[in-house]
Design an enzyme around this catalytic site. Sequence first.
Site, PDB file in Angstrom:
ATOM      1  N   HIS A  41      20.398 -10.453   2.446  1.00 34.83           N
ATOM      2  CA  HIS A  41      19.090 -11.089   2.192  1.00 34.83           C
ATOM      3  C   HIS A  41      19.058 -12.533   2.636  1.00 34.83           C
ATOM      4  O   HIS A  41      17.985 -13.108   2.847  1.00 34.83           O
ATOM      5  CB  HIS A  41      18.722 -11.006   0.703  1.00 34.83           C
ATOM      6  CG  HIS A  41      18.043  -9.728   0.339  1.00 34.83           C
ATOM      7  ND1 HIS A  41      18.731  -8.623  -0.081  1.00 34.83           N
ATOM      8  CD2 HIS A  41      16.745  -9.361   0.372  1.00 34.83           C
ATOM      9  CE1 HIS A  41      17.882  -7.628  -0.299  1.00 34.83           C
ATOM     10  NE2 HIS A  41      16.672  -8.060  -0.037  1.00 34.83           N
ATOM     11  N   ASP A  89      23.362  -4.932   0.048  1.00 37.65           N
ATOM     12  CA  ASP A  89      23.004  -6.311   0.381  1.00 37.65           C
ATOM     13  C   ASP A  89      24.242  -7.144   0.718  1.00 37.65           C
ATOM     14  O   ASP A  89      24.632  -8.049  -0.034  1.00 37.65           O
ATOM     15  CB  ASP A  89      22.234  -6.939  -0.807  1.00 37.65           C
ATOM     16  CG  ASP A  89      21.665  -8.306  -0.445  1.00 37.65           C
ATOM     17  OD1 ASP A  89      21.296  -9.055  -1.388  1.00 37.65           O
ATOM     18  OD2 ASP A  89      21.627  -8.647   0.754  1.00 37.65           O
ATOM     19  N   SER A 183      22.898 -16.754  -3.941  1.00 40.28           N
ATOM     20  CA  SER A 183      23.071 -15.439  -3.295  1.00 40.28           C
ATOM     21  C   SER A 183      24.211 -15.493  -2.294  1.00 40.28           C
ATOM     22  O   SER A 183      24.379 -16.496  -1.587  1.00 40.28           O
ATOM     23  CB  SER A 183      21.794 -15.027  -2.563  1.00 40.28           C
ATOM     24  OG  SER A 183      20.743 -14.864  -3.499  1.00 40.28           O
TER      25      SER A 183
HETATM   26  N1  LIG Z   1      19.595 -14.586 -11.337  1.00 39.00           N
HETATM   27  C1  LIG Z   1      19.453 -13.738 -10.207  1.00 39.00           C
HETATM   28  C2  LIG Z   1      19.294 -14.490  -8.940  1.00 39.00           C
HETATM   29  C3  LIG Z   1      20.424 -14.671  -8.116  1.00 39.00           C
HETATM   30  C4  LIG Z   1      20.276 -15.308  -6.887  1.00 39.00           C
HETATM   31  C5  LIG Z   1      19.023 -15.769  -6.466  1.00 39.00           C
HETATM   32  C6  LIG Z   1      17.916 -15.608  -7.310  1.00 39.00           C
HETATM   33  N2  LIG Z   1      16.635 -16.051  -6.998  1.00 39.00           N
HETATM   34  C7  LIG Z   1      16.215 -16.351  -5.746  1.00 39.00           C
HETATM   35  O1  LIG Z   1      16.873 -16.240  -4.752  1.00 39.00           O
HETATM   36  C8  LIG Z   1      14.819 -16.844  -5.689  1.00 39.00           C
HETATM   37  C9  LIG Z   1      14.203 -17.320  -6.835  1.00 39.00           C
HETATM   38  C10 LIG Z   1      12.900 -17.807  -6.746  1.00 39.00           C
HETATM   39  C11 LIG Z   1      12.190 -17.822  -5.575  1.00 39.00           C
HETATM   40  C12 LIG Z   1      12.849 -17.334  -4.453  1.00 39.00           C
HETATM   41  N3  LIG Z   1      12.422 -17.235  -3.186  1.00 39.00           N
HETATM   42  C13 LIG Z   1      13.420 -16.716  -2.471  1.00 39.00           C
HETATM   43  C14 LIG Z   1      13.316 -16.492  -1.028  1.00 39.00           C
HETATM   44  N4  LIG Z   1      14.367 -15.913  -0.373  1.00 39.00           N
HETATM   45  O2  LIG Z   1      12.303 -16.828  -0.474  1.00 39.00           O
HETATM   46  C15 LIG Z   1      14.503 -16.455  -3.232  1.00 39.00           C
HETATM   47  C16 LIG Z   1      14.131 -16.853  -4.511  1.00 39.00           C
HETATM   48  C17 LIG Z   1      18.063 -14.969  -8.536  1.00 39.00           C
END
Ligand SMILES: NCc1cccc(NC(=O)c2cccc3[nH]c(C(N)=O)cc23)c1
Length: 232
Positions: A41, A89, A183
């Site tokens: 991702h 992923d 991530s």
């Molecule tokens: N606790 C679980 C967890 C672990 C890792 C990451 C995330 N939360 C995001 O990554 C995230 C969050 C908010 C807006 C977002 N927009 C985008 C994006 N790729 O545009 C990602 C996000 C949550």
Amino acid sequence: ILGGYEARPHLRPYMASLQLDGQHVCGGFLIAEQWVLSAAHCTEGTNGQLFQVLLGAHSLTEPEPHKRLYRVRAQIAHPGSNIHNNRDDLLLLQLEEKAELNAHVKVLPFQREDRDVEADTMCEAAGWGTVTHSGRRPDKLQQVERPVISRELCNHRTRHDQTITEKMMCTDSRKKDTCKGDSGGPLVCNGVAEGVVTAGSRVCGNYKKPAIYTRIAPYAAWIDGVMASAAG
Ligand SMILES: NCc1cccc(NC(=O)c2cccc3[nH]c(C(N)=O)cc23)c1
């Protein structure tokens, strides 16, 4: 990382920061001298641009000994990964050259035995992801300890409602949690990488949405195959 604290510098010498134009995008970790594992991702919205991989860092901005930015020769997303769900992923990044291993840059072994980590096992996540709900980004590596929760609880209809497969695992997300930018980082249990942080429902710090990780053991053969085929 929400609700965590600054990591002891260089105690996690396997941690990688995946960057675009000098900006931290995702975590990752060194699984071999020339290979970093992260989350597929993380390539969303990068329109095929290759990451640069920062190794040996604690601070993202300050000069540090052994901190080095590596170019990437190839980025291989798992063929099953897609933007609609969290399945498969995983992203493998082949560095342009072998990383120079030292006290600040080390490989982290990953779990190869395909068996669930027991619920309540305390594991650690680390990253340069956001540290507040408003999205503040840290300069220094953060970490947090989280207990594993059972797939049964994680799949409850009030949580992730049957979307957690046997190739995923969850940790409690009450207050302390992984968040945007974490991530791709490893979930480390008893010194071994058991999972890779996935954004899942993107929610952070809400106990109704436990953190989701891609379990690594089920993918050991794929990882070995990619590394072997690209070798040389
Ligand atoms: N606790 C679980 C967890 C672990 C890792 C990451 C995330 N939360 C995001 O990554 C995230 C969050 C908010 C807006 C977002 N927009 C985008 C994006 N790729 O545009 C990602 C996000 C949550």
